[in-house]
Design an enzyme around this catalytic site. Structure first.
Site: not given
Ligand SMILES: *Cc1c(COP(=O)(O)O)cnc(C)c1O
Length: 380
Positions: A46, A170, A195, A98
């Protein structure tokens, strides 16, 4: 080192025991100690794992930061950032986030006495109006999902510095190939690694990258204490995905441009949202802070009929109807009923998220086939 070289080499050293060129999957929960405390820097997975270490270093270099921290999902990474705060602290957040981020802020952290202000940030001076002596963090995402708005990161960072707050960005949609928020003055870059960084629709993971050592220490303490860390197999898959990040992003962006060009003249398309279009309201800022414009595109239909949008969504061959984005394969999504269903209709209409809005995550297939697919679906 240029980006393409970093994508191949950053963080990755031949394995010290065997010389294996690829980082092994250190599938272990714990590490042997010769006597108590006498270990090789690894105690428990961890806290530290060599496969995760290689990925964290790679991500730090790709974002021009110093420290990378991986989490078991994008949301776990965001969760760690908010845990830097205390009850009574306030956050100024973009109003076009998001959906899961919005849910985490409003349904979980509001309960613990953290206050969130949701603000339209296309004009960054709006941020300043919501800052007070309790403000500790500005949170934004650019390009935004699904409206593809662009926020001026440098402008936001000047405001953050002036008021002594952190700025977190982000960077999921842009990836470090298209944009590096730390270079523009942000303190924290966050990714849903799920992504584009993973890129193959086979991993859920999140990451943070920072430059400041104290900030890294605080976040690493939360990473270990809260424990939302990814396993080594997932870290290995992402290390592998990153090796083609530059090639994929180049093709995502090329295909994005070709598809935006096709859609912009199509008689059924009403509004088209892609930051590479000259008539996009924030095109100038996009040009300044991004290297290209990526493969995320949204559009609405003339007449704004949800039924007609559904017919189109059901007749694609290559664009697969699914949540998520950023994989090699093209995906399509209906934000009003899928990713953004939790936002009340009046609220979403206000930001242009209409019933007929269709969001494309343009993959890296041959653009001619993708355009033929769109043409057939729109003209059926
Ligand atoms: C998918 C996404 C998230 C969340 O991420 P997860 O890996 O699904 O927890 C946060 N911000 C954006 C812009 C996203 O597309």
């Amino acid at each position: 080192m240029k980006f393409g070289t970093k994508a191949i080499h950053a963080g990755v050293e031949p394995d010290p025991t065997t010389g294996a060129i690829m980082t092994p999957v250190y599938q272990t929960s714990t590490y042997v100690q010769a006597s108590p405390g006498d270990h090789k820097g690894y105690e428990y997975s961890r806290t530290q794992n060599p496969t995760r270490d290689a990925l964290q270093k790679s991500l730090a270099e790709l974002e021009n930061g110093k420290y990378g921290l991986c989490f078991s999902s994008g949301l776990a990474a965001i969760d760690a950032v908010i845990k830097l705060l205390n009850p009574g602290d306030e956050v100024v957040a973009a109003n076009d986030l998001y959906g899961g981020t919005y849910r985490l802020f409003t349904k979980i952290f509001s309960k613990f006495g953290i206050k969130f202000h949701f603000v339209g940030m296309e004009n960054v001076s709006e941020i300043e109006e919501h800052i007070n002596s309790n403000t500790k963090l500005i949170w934004l995402e650019t390009p935004t999902n699904p409206m593809m708005n662009i926020i001026d990161i440098k402008g936001a960072s000047e405001i953050a510095k002036k008021h002594n707050t952190l700025l977190a960005v982000d960077n999921t949609f842009a990836t470090p190939y298209l944009q590096n928020p730390l270079d523009l003055g942000a303190d924290i870059v966050m990714h849903s690694v799920t992504k584009y960084l993973g890129g193959h629709s086979d991993v859920v993971m999140g990451a943070l990258v920072v430059k400041d050592q104290k900030l890294n220490d605080d976040l690493a303490f939360i990473q270990n204490s809260s424990g939302a860390t990814p396993g080594p197999q997932d870290c290995f898959l992402v290390l592998r995905g990153i090796k083609t990040l530059h090639l994929r992003m180049q093709r995502h962006s090329e295909n994005g441009r070709k598809i935006a060009d096709f859609l912009k003249d199509h008689p059924r398309v009403d509004k088209l949202y892609w930051p590479g279009l000259e008539n996009h309201p924030n095109h100038q800022i996009a040009k300044e802070q991004m290297r290209d414009f990526g493969g995320m595109i949204s559009f609405t239909l003339k007449g704004d009929s949800k039924e007609e949008a559904f017919k189109i969504l059901e007749s694609f061959h290559y664009f697969t109807l699914a949540e998520s984005l950023g994989g090699v394969e093209s995906l399509v999504n209906h934000p009003a009923t899928m990713t953004h269903a939790s936002i009340p209709r009046e609220e979403r209409i206000k930001i242009g998220l209409l019933d007929s809005l269709i969001r494309l995550s343009v993959g890296i297939e041959d653009a001619d086939d993708l355009i033929a697919d769109l043409k057939a679906a729109l003209e059926k």
